[in-house]
Design a protein around this motif. Structure first.
Motif, mmCIF file in Angstrom:
data_model
loop_
_atom_site.group_PDB
_atom_site.id
_atom_site.type_symbol
_atom_site.label_atom_id
_atom_site.label_comp_id
_atom_site.label_asym_id
_atom_site.label_seq_id
_atom_site.Cartn_x
_atom_site.Cartn_y
_atom_site.Cartn_z
ATOM 1 N N MET A 16 0.842 -1.192 0.000
ATOM 2 C CA MET A 16 0.000 0.000 0.000
ATOM 3 C C MET A 16 0.880 1.245 0.000
ATOM 4 N N GLN A 17 0.549 2.205 -0.860
ATOM 5 C CA GLN A 17 1.335 3.439 -0.962
ATOM 6 C C GLN A 17 0.506 4.599 -0.438
ATOM 7 N N VAL A 18 1.006 5.137 0.681
ATOM 8 C CA VAL A 18 0.260 6.203 1.354
ATOM 9 C C VAL A 18 1.107 7.470 1.399
ATOM 10 N N ILE A 19 0.466 8.610 1.095
ATOM 11 C CA ILE A 19 1.168 9.895 1.209
ATOM 12 C C ILE A 19 1.357 10.195 2.690
ATOM 13 N N THR A 20 2.603 10.294 3.113
ATOM 14 C CA THR A 20 2.891 10.529 4.533
ATOM 15 C C THR A 20 3.336 11.948 4.826
ATOM 16 N N LYS A 21 3.750 12.683 3.781
ATOM 17 C CA LYS A 21 4.187 14.066 4.000
ATOM 18 C C LYS A 21 4.176 14.839 2.681
ATOM 19 N N ILE A 22 3.815 16.124 2.777
ATOM 20 C CA ILE A 22 3.846 17.027 1.615
ATOM 21 C C ILE A 22 4.552 18.302 2.045
ATOM 22 N N THR A 23 5.615 18.675 1.302
ATOM 23 C CA THR A 23 6.333 19.912 1.625
ATOM 24 C C THR A 23 6.414 20.800 0.392
ATOM 25 N N ARG A 24 6.426 22.085 0.650
ATOM 26 C CA ARG A 24 6.489 23.048 -0.464
ATOM 27 C C ARG A 24 7.944 23.366 -0.790
ATOM 28 N N GLN A 25 8.262 23.402 -2.077
ATOM 29 C CA GLN A 25 9.618 23.749 -2.490
ATOM 30 C C GLN A 25 9.833 25.260 -2.351
ATOM 31 N N LYS A 26 11.074 25.676 -2.168
ATOM 32 C CA LYS A 26 11.400 27.085 -1.976
ATOM 33 C C LYS A 26 11.169 27.904 -3.259
ATOM 34 N N ASN A 27 10.489 29.027 -3.093
ATOM 35 C CA ASN A 27 10.299 29.995 -4.182
ATOM 36 C C ASN A 27 9.631 29.423 -5.433
ATOM 37 N N ARG A 28 8.880 28.320 -5.286
ATOM 38 C CA ARG A 28 8.208 27.737 -6.456
ATOM 39 C C ARG A 28 6.856 27.179 -6.044
ATOM 40 N N ASP A 29 5.952 27.165 -6.994
ATOM 41 C CA ASP A 29 4.627 26.598 -6.728
ATOM 42 C C ASP A 29 4.639 25.096 -6.992
ATOM 43 N N ARG A 30 5.619 24.447 -6.408
ATOM 44 C CA ARG A 30 5.731 22.996 -6.546
ATOM 45 C C ARG A 30 5.859 22.369 -5.155
ATOM 46 N N TYR A 31 5.434 21.108 -5.096
ATOM 47 C CA TYR A 31 5.400 20.413 -3.815
ATOM 48 C C TYR A 31 6.076 19.052 -3.918
ATOM 49 N N ASN A 32 6.774 18.695 -2.863
ATOM 50 C CA ASN A 32 7.393 17.372 -2.766
ATOM 51 C C ASN A 32 6.418 16.418 -2.087
ATOM 52 N N ILE A 33 6.226 15.270 -2.702
ATOM 53 C CA ILE A 33 5.306 14.270 -2.171
ATOM 54 C C ILE A 33 6.106 13.083 -1.618
ATOM 55 N N TYR A 34 5.825 12.749 -0.355
ATOM 56 C CA TYR A 34 6.495 11.617 0.289
ATOM 57 C C TYR A 34 5.491 10.480 0.447
ATOM 58 N N VAL A 35 5.891 9.312 -0.008
ATOM 59 C CA VAL A 35 5.047 8.122 0.112
ATOM 60 C C VAL A 35 5.763 7.122 1.010
ATOM 61 N N ASN A 36 5.037 6.642 2.031
ATOM 62 C CA ASN A 36 5.606 5.694 2.994
ATOM 63 C C ASN A 36 6.929 6.222 3.564
ATOM 64 N N GLU A 37 6.903 7.521 3.931
ATOM 65 C CA GLU A 37 8.027 8.206 4.586
ATOM 66 C C GLU A 37 9.216 8.484 3.673
ATOM 67 N N LYS A 38 9.087 8.184 2.368
ATOM 68 C CA LYS A 38 10.190 8.426 1.437
ATOM 69 C C LYS A 38 9.730 9.365 0.318
ATOM 70 N N PHE A 39 10.673 10.219 -0.147
ATOM 71 C CA PHE A 39 10.337 11.115 -1.252
ATOM 72 C C PHE A 39 9.981 10.279 -2.478
ATOM 73 N N ALA A 40 8.826 10.599 -3.083
ATOM 74 C CA ALA A 40 8.365 9.830 -4.241
ATOM 75 C C ALA A 40 8.412 10.649 -5.532
ATOM 76 N N PHE A 41 7.905 11.872 -5.487
ATOM 77 C CA PHE A 41 7.885 12.729 -6.684
ATOM 78 C C PHE A 41 7.493 14.140 -6.261
ATOM 79 N N SER A 42 7.627 15.087 -7.221
ATOM 80 C CA SER A 42 7.175 16.453 -6.970
ATOM 81 C C SER A 42 6.131 16.814 -8.012
#
Length: 266
Positions: free
Chosen positions: A1-27
């Motif tokens: 099962m792949q669950v989003i565990t954290k979402i963080t905003r990138q600096k100075n950009r309207d992009r977000y880092n998506i973490y799945v199962n505590e690991k960075f997965a994609f932005s």
């Protein structure tokens, strides 16, 4: 099962880092975040992740194209080439282009009309030259023909005449024949038809009085005479000079008067 565990905003950009199962997965771009409702705790399957990645590529391509368009108008062909050169796949580039068209940022008809007006205003180009400019931009044949139909015969005559009058002013020491050749070469090079070119040549006033002819041949005649004087003598020299000046458009009586004066001064 792949669950989003954290979402963080990138600096100075309207992009977000998506973490799945505590690991960075994609932005992803903010618009993709909203579209797919990506929030902490959301469960994703492999198909959804692939779909999100594809949509995010389209978003990136769209933003890149939008930035490219911010400098000046572009054709669909130019935008597609820019995106392909930037490494986007063809399907992604086409999707981004469709989005640009839907939102009114990209329109080849509007672009073609703007290019036509620019080329007329800044370079006084004729329809054949502008047609080549449009073809280089990848404009569809139907749009191209429709655009050029708005370039009236009267407007072509007006702009071609301006070019011709400028040529006359820039060549005060040339014969009418030499000026006509310059006008003909210029108008054809600028993309005007033979019909327009001949019409302008019929209209333009290039008459010279005796004093003007005398001034013209004093300059050009001396150059021709000096050119052949070291190679030929007497009658042969006069014949060569006469031929050369006649080809430049000088009337025979003006040439003969010039040669007579040269004889008297020897």
């Amino acid at each position: 099962m792949q669950v989003i565990t954290k979402i963080t905003r990138q600096k100075n950009r309207d992009r977000y880092n998506i973490y799945v199962n505590e690991k960075f997965a994609f932005s992803v771009d903010e618009s993709i975040l909203i579209k797919f409702g990506l929030t902490k705790g959301k469960i994703l399957d492999s198909f959804e992740i692939d779909e999100i990645a594809y949509e995010d590529e389209i978003s990136k391509a769209f933003n890149k194209a939008l930035n490219y368009l911010s400098y000046q108008m572009r054709s669909e062909y130019e935008i597609k080439k820019k995106l392909l050169d930037a490494g986007f796949g063809e399907s992604v580039a086409l999707e981004a282009i469709q989005k640009l068209k839907r939102l009114g940022f990209l329109n080849d008809e509007t672009y073609s009309k703007a290019l036509l007006e620019t080329k007329k205003r800044t370079a006084k180009k004729g329809p054949m030259a502008i047609k080549q400019d449009l073809l280089k931009k990848g404009i569809d044949q139907n749009i191209l023909e429709k655009t050029l139909e708005t370039y009236t015969f009267e407007e072509q005559l007006r702009l071609a005449r301006q070019l011709a009058e400028k040529t006359v002013k820039m060549n005060p020491k040339k014969t009418p024949a030499q000026i006509k050749q310059k006008i003909r070469d210029l108008l054809l090079r600028k993309g005007y038809s033979f019909e327009i070119t001949n019409e302008i040549l019929d209209q333009i006033d290039l008459e010279r009085d005796d004093d003007e002819w005398h001034d013209l041949i004093s300059v050009q005649g001396e150059k021709v005479w000096n050119k052949y004087a070291g190679k030929y003598k007497d009658k042969q020299l006069e014949l060569k000079v006469k031929q050369a000046l006649y080809q430049k458009g000088f009337p025979l009586e003006i040439i003969e008067r010039f040669i007579d004066e040269k004889r008297e001064n020897e």
